[in-house]
Design a protein around this motif. Structure first.
Motif, PDB file in Angstrom:
ATOM      1  N   ASP A  72      24.486  17.535  29.159  1.00 47.38           N
ATOM      2  CA  ASP A  72      23.652  17.138  28.027  1.00 47.38           C
ATOM      3  C   ASP A  72      23.736  15.642  27.724  1.00 47.38           C
ATOM      4  OD1 ASP A  72      22.945  19.866  27.577  1.00 47.38           O
ATOM      5  OD2 ASP A  72      24.919  20.150  26.663  1.00 47.38           O
ATOM      6  N   ILE A  73      24.605  14.923  28.455  1.00 48.29           N
ATOM      7  CA  ILE A  73      24.755  13.478  28.217  1.00 48.29           C
ATOM      8  C   ILE A  73      24.540  12.776  29.553  1.00 48.29           C
ATOM      9  CG2 ILE A  73      26.279  11.638  27.410  1.00 48.29           C
ATOM     10  CD1 ILE A  73      27.801  13.725  25.786  1.00 48.29           C
ATOM     11  N   THR A  74      23.312  12.332  29.795  1.00 48.62           N
ATOM     12  CA  THR A  74      23.001  11.702  31.076  1.00 48.62           C
ATOM     13  C   THR A  74      23.158  10.184  31.037  1.00 48.62           C
ATOM     14  OG1 THR A  74      20.659  11.739  30.450  1.00 48.62           O
ATOM     15  CG2 THR A  74      21.465  13.559  31.809  1.00 48.62           C
ATOM     16  N   HIS A  75      22.943   9.572  29.881  1.00 53.09           N
ATOM     17  CA  HIS A  75      23.159   8.129  29.748  1.00 53.09           C
ATOM     18  C   HIS A  75      24.499   7.932  29.027  1.00 53.09           C
ATOM     19  CE1 HIS A  75      19.239   7.436  31.351  1.00 53.09           C
ATOM     20  NE2 HIS A  75      18.630   8.033  30.328  1.00 53.09           N
ATOM     21  N   LYS A  76      25.556   7.860  29.814  1.00 58.49           N
ATOM     22  CA  LYS A  76      26.921   7.921  29.280  1.00 58.49           C
ATOM     23  C   LYS A  76      27.274   6.731  28.404  1.00 58.49           C
ATOM     24  CE  LYS A  76      28.447  10.547  33.358  1.00 58.49           C
ATOM     25  NZ  LYS A  76      27.091  10.640  33.950  1.00 58.49           N
ATOM     26  N   THR A  77      26.781   5.542  28.777  1.00 59.51           N
ATOM     27  CA  THR A  77      27.161   4.350  28.013  1.00 59.51           C
ATOM     28  C   THR A  77      26.645   4.408  26.575  1.00 59.51           C
ATOM     29  OG1 THR A  77      25.198   3.192  28.856  1.00 59.51           O
ATOM     30  CG2 THR A  77      27.272   2.883  30.059  1.00 59.51           C
ATOM     31  N   GLU A  78      25.582   5.170  26.337  1.00 58.70           N
ATOM     32  CA  GLU A  78      25.008   5.236  24.993  1.00 58.70           C
ATOM     33  C   GLU A  78      25.921   5.950  24.001  1.00 58.70           C
ATOM     34  OE1 GLU A  78      21.167   6.962  25.347  1.00 58.70           O
ATOM     35  OE2 GLU A  78      20.337   5.300  26.513  1.00 58.70           O
ATOM     36  N   VAL A  79      26.875   6.748  24.499  1.00 55.42           N
ATOM     37  CA  VAL A  79      27.822   7.428  23.597  1.00 55.42           C
ATOM     38  C   VAL A  79      29.239   6.896  23.792  1.00 55.42           C
ATOM     39  CG1 VAL A  79      26.419   9.521  23.538  1.00 55.42           C
ATOM     40  CG2 VAL A  79      28.253   9.324  25.234  1.00 55.42           C
ATOM     41  N   GLY A  80      29.357   5.729  24.449  1.00 53.12           N
ATOM     42  CA  GLY A  80      30.689   5.191  24.719  1.00 53.12           C
ATOM     43  C   GLY A  80      31.455   6.050  25.711  1.00 53.12           C
ATOM     44  N   ARG A 132      34.911  10.767  21.539  1.00 55.14           N
ATOM     45  CA  ARG A 132      33.653  10.044  21.327  1.00 55.14           C
ATOM     46  C   ARG A 132      32.443  10.950  21.569  1.00 55.14           C
ATOM     47  NH1 ARG A 132      34.665   4.331  24.612  1.00 55.14           N
ATOM     48  NH2 ARG A 132      36.181   3.395  23.136  1.00 55.14           N
ATOM     49  N   ALA A 133      32.500  11.731  22.621  1.00 52.36           N
ATOM     50  CA  ALA A 133      31.372  12.601  22.951  1.00 52.36           C
ATOM     51  C   ALA A 133      31.140  13.642  21.864  1.00 52.36           C
ATOM     52  CB  ALA A 133      31.602  13.272  24.294  1.00 52.36           C
ATOM     53  N   ARG A 134      32.234  14.223  21.357  1.00 45.47           N
ATOM     54  CA  ARG A 134      32.087  15.241  20.315  1.00 45.47           C
ATOM     55  C   ARG A 134      31.517  14.648  19.038  1.00 45.47           C
ATOM     56  NH1 ARG A 134      37.649  17.303  22.192  1.00 45.47           N
ATOM     57  NH2 ARG A 134      37.101  19.067  23.561  1.00 45.47           N
ATOM     58  N   LYS A 135      31.881  13.402  18.778  1.00 49.54           N
ATOM     59  CA  LYS A 135      31.382  12.762  17.563  1.00 49.54           C
ATOM     60  C   LYS A 135      29.896  12.392  17.712  1.00 49.54           C
ATOM     61  CE  LYS A 135      32.130   8.836  14.455  1.00 49.54           C
ATOM     62  NZ  LYS A 135      32.950   7.634  14.169  1.00 49.54           N
ATOM     63  N   ALA A 136      29.544  11.823  18.870  1.00 44.69           N
ATOM     64  CA  ALA A 136      28.167  11.367  19.065  1.00 44.69           C
ATOM     65  C   ALA A 136      27.208  12.509  19.330  1.00 44.69           C
ATOM     66  CB  ALA A 136      28.107  10.361  20.220  1.00 44.69           C
ATOM     67  N   ARG A 137      27.677  13.523  20.063  1.00 48.54           N
ATOM     68  CA  ARG A 137      26.803  14.646  20.428  1.00 48.54           C
ATOM     69  C   ARG A 137      27.553  15.958  20.231  1.00 48.54           C
ATOM     70  NH1 ARG A 137      22.912  13.379  24.218  1.00 48.54           N
ATOM     71  NH2 ARG A 137      22.317  15.579  23.969  1.00 48.54           N
ATOM     72  N   PRO A 138      27.730  16.378  19.013  1.00 47.73           N
ATOM     73  CA  PRO A 138      28.538  17.582  18.753  1.00 47.73           C
ATOM     74  C   PRO A 138      27.994  18.841  19.416  1.00 47.73           C
ATOM     75  CG  PRO A 138      27.370  16.876  16.771  1.00 47.73           C
ATOM     76  CD  PRO A 138      27.228  15.778  17.758  1.00 47.73           C
ATOM     77  N   GLU A 139      26.693  18.850  19.722  1.00 53.27           N
ATOM     78  CA  GLU A 139      26.108  20.049  20.338  1.00 53.27           C
ATOM     79  C   GLU A 139      26.256  20.060  21.860  1.00 53.27           C
ATOM     80  OE1 GLU A 139      23.159  16.946  21.179  1.00 53.27           O
ATOM     81  OE2 GLU A 139      24.570  17.372  19.556  1.00 53.27           O
TER      82      GLU A 139
END
Length: 728
Positions: free
Chosen positions: A557-565, A587-594
């Motif tokens: 669900d996170i293809t552009h990794k730099t955008e979420v650190g 960082r991933a859980r905070k930026a994209r909890p789903e």
């Protein structure tokens, strides 16, 4: 003698006598020996009256059968009450009926054995959803009854060679003398305007065809049929939409095989076919950019507008072909010569220095204040001494590095006879193609020169662009010959890859480790990766790589990794790796909890002097399209990218790199060594073969960045997306 059934193109069965060969449905459409006009009218000013008038007035020698129950005869010809009453199964039917009656007419034509129909009637797909349903029903009816249809909602066509005027277009009202150009257009009104301009230039259309809604035969079907005519030397087309990408490619390949240029104008250049995409390739794949790239790849010459198309056609109708890319310029004005030389450089045409013997020969005939270089400035002295222009141009064109010439002059209204005579002598004394650029030329001069088969323009830059078109066509034929030799090998390579690929082909974003393994197996250089699901596995991976590593969040669900650190660089001890693992998850859980989190990818640090982005995108018209460009985070800002349709060879990969605006960076700047272009081209070719093999599954792929260093290119990040096998 009993008729026999024979198969023709478009899977239409025709009845033919055993004494004559089978004719294809398209041949019956375009070169009919008999025509029925369904809905014919004796009022020749009406749409349904004009075709019969044109056929009679223009001298059509085949059999004509008006069909209209209101009349017993029209224009001295017997008129029949319906299709069933026709005395023979005609090759072609012209259908000029209200839309509601068309489908029943097509069914009747099929029952009568008529091979083809051109349908003028509107009220189909151009009318919206309801019209599209009616058009689909018409298509199904034509297929079921074996009738090939052109249209509906079209102007019809002209075959000027055989005096076939199956049209109500205004173009047919004037002189339609046959010529070497075949013109097929998706637009009726604008296509007619272009046809009129072609006539104004004195080029002549052998075929003028309006395809309309293309419920039956397509643009490519019709052009493929007419380019086989040996009387056609150049093919031209106007497109409003891309409906049949594979057909267009087959057309381009056949034109190249025949040595006939294909010139296309397509509107909608700035319309973006961009959608939300996981990859940079998807977001950069503007519909027109891909279209333009695929056309160039397959040797199609694209014109920006109708005027440039006409310039190209005029140059390409010349019976002389340049055998190299050297441009020689002779001019009455030094300034005009410089302007044309500048534009030639912009178009990658060479304006070569003349050989010493050429310069010596020019010096013998040039005035003292002229210039014997290239451009050659003959000044205006040739008016008093015509041999000056004649000998200067002939000498210039004899230079071994000059393959096409331009002669520039202006006004000279009082010297038409003299100059026409000089240009005819130049033509007769050289075999090199040359273009006359006569600014503010008297109309009589232009007419007479064109009648002598010479190419004439009224502006210097147009003349240079026409010369570039002639050179480009020569290059197209050379590359096309190479591509034909490579086509079978590429197809075999695609089959081998398709047979070897195995794994989990679930839809969506693919796991990085699996995607990397597939690409490595295909010969694409990839940095090694390991998936860590907890801190201990991350530390173990770091130890196995034996040096600094990169950590990247792994999530479909996170293809552009730099955008979420989601990327950490240069980690080189156990504590840093373990802490980095925890940081990325947080960082991933905070930026994209789903988001679904599969862990962290561990990868050794890789260095490179240059970053590229390379990707694959499924184009709805053509298929798997590969992109290369300047990489890094600014790729979508700079947009310096080049596209190609896969599969392709390493030679085509090199041509891709030459198409980049920043191609000079590949040769090294500020002390950096040149990169290995051949290695990058090999990567591009192998990836294109793999993508073609994975076409039923692959939707998009992004390799960004691809780091290019002393040992060649290596991809350090991969986003691969599958869709359902065989999906649309």
């Amino acid at each position: 003698m009993q008729p026999i059934a024979a198969e023709g193109p478009m899977t239409t069965r025709l009845l033919v006598s055993a004494a004559e060969p089978a004719r294809s449905a398209l041949d019956c459409l375009l070169r009919p020996r008999s025509i029925a006009i369904v809905g014919a009218s004796p009022q020749f000013a009406k749409i349904n009256g004009r075709p019969l008038k044109h056929l009679i007035d223009k001298g059509y020698t085949g059999r004509l059968y008006p069909v209209n129950p209101k009349y017993s005869e029209i224009a001295g010809l017997a008129s029949y009450p319906d299709v069933a009453a026709l005395p023979e199964a005609t090759d072609l039917a012209i259908v000029a009926l209200p839309a509601r009656e068309v489908e029943a007419c097509i069914a009747a034509l099929g029952r009568r054995g008529v091979a083809a129909a051109v349908i003028f009637s509107s009220g189909f797909g151009e009318m919206g959803a309801d019209g599209k349903r009616v058009e689909q029903s018409l298509r199904a009816c034509a297929d079921a009854h074996g009738v090939v249809i052109c249209g509906p909602n079209c102007l019809g066509f002209v075959n000027a060679f055989d005096n076939v005027y199956a049209t109500f277009s205004q173009y047919a009202d004037g002189d339609t003398g046959a010529g070497p150009v075949a013109f097929v257009t998706q637009s009726g009104a604008f296509g007619t305007a272009i046809a009129a301009l072609v006539r104004h230039r004195g080029l002549g259309l052998g075929y003028f065809i309006n395809t309309g809604n293309e419920a039956g035969v397509s643009f490519s079907d019709l052009m493929l049929a007419v380019i086989e005519d040996p009387r056609i030397r150049v093919a031209a087309g106007y497109l409003e939409g891309m409906r049949d990408g594979p057909g267009l490619i087959r057309l381009a390949q056949r034109c190249a095989e025949l040595g006939k240029p294909l010139v296309l104008t397509k509107v909608g250049r700035m319309a973006a076919g961009v959608r939300a995409a996981a990859s940079h390739t998807g977001s950069l794949a503007v519909e027109d950019d891909v279209f333009d790239a695929v056309l160039r790849q397959h040797g199609v010459l694209r014109a920006r507008n109708e005027e440039q198309m006409l310039d190209m056609l005029e140059a390409l109708c010349s019976d002389r072909v340049p055998h190299g890319g050297g441009l020689g310029i002779a001019t009455q004005s030094g300034g005009a010569g410089v302007m044309m030389a500048d534009h030639a450089e912009e178009l990658d045409l060479e304006v070569p220095a003349l050989a010493p013997e050429t310069q010596a020969a020019l010096a013998k005939v040039m005035p003292a204040f002229g210039a014997a270089g290239n451009p050659v400035d003959v000044t205006g002295q040739f008016v008093g001494n015509p041999d000056l222009l004649l000998e200067s141009v002939v000498t210039l064109l004899a230079d071994p590095q000059v393959h096409v010439g331009i002669v520039w002059l202006q006004l000279m209204t009082a010297y038409v006879d003299l100059l026409v005579g000089i240009f005819c002598q130049i033509r007769d004394r050289t075999d090199r193609p040359f273009i006359i650029c006569w600014v503010a030329a008297p109309p009589e001069a232009v007419r007479r020169l064109r009648a002598e088969g010479m190419v004439v323009f009224g502006a210097g830059e147009r003349a240079v662009e026409a010369a570039a078109t002639m050179v480009r066509h020569r290059q197209i034929l050379r590359v096309a010959a190479e591509n034909r030799a490579e086509r079978a090998a590429l197809a075999a390579a695609v089959e081998r890859v398709a047979a070897d690929v195995c794994g989990d082909f679930s839809d969506g974003v693919q796991p990085t480790a699996q995607a990397t393994a597939w690409l490595q197996a295909a010969g694409v250089p990839m940095a090694p990766v390991a998936l860590a699901r907890h801190g201990d596995e991350a530390q173990a991976a770091w130890r196995s790589f034996g040096g600094p590593v990169v950590l990247k969040i792994e999530s479909p669900d996170i293809t552009h990794k730099t955008e979420v650190g989601g990327v950490l660089l240069k980690l080189n001890d156990e504590a840093a790796v373990r802490q980095g693992f925890a940081t990325l998850l947080k960082r991933a859980r905070k930026a994209r909890p789903e988001a679904r989190l599969d862990g962290v990818v561990v990868q050794p640090m890789t260095a490179g002097q240059l970053e590229l982005v390379i990707g694959v995108q499924r184009d709805p018209s053509f298929g798997m399209v590969l992109m290369v460009g300047l990489g890094g985070v600014l790729v979508e800002v700079l947009k310096d990218v080049v596209f190609r349709l896969g599969p392709f060879s390493e030679a085509e990969g090199l041509r891709m790199l030459d198409g980049l605006r920043v191609r000079t960076l590949l040769d090294g700047v500020r002390g950096q060594p040149a990169v290995d272009r051949a290695a990058i081209a090999a990567l591009l070719s192998r990836l294109s073969i793999w993508a073609a093999a994975m076409a039923p599954r692959l939707d998009e792929l992004d390799l960004n960045p691809v780091l290019v260093g002393p040992t060649g290119p290596v991809a350090v990040d991969c986003v691969m997306v599958f869709r359902g096998q065989g999906g649309g």
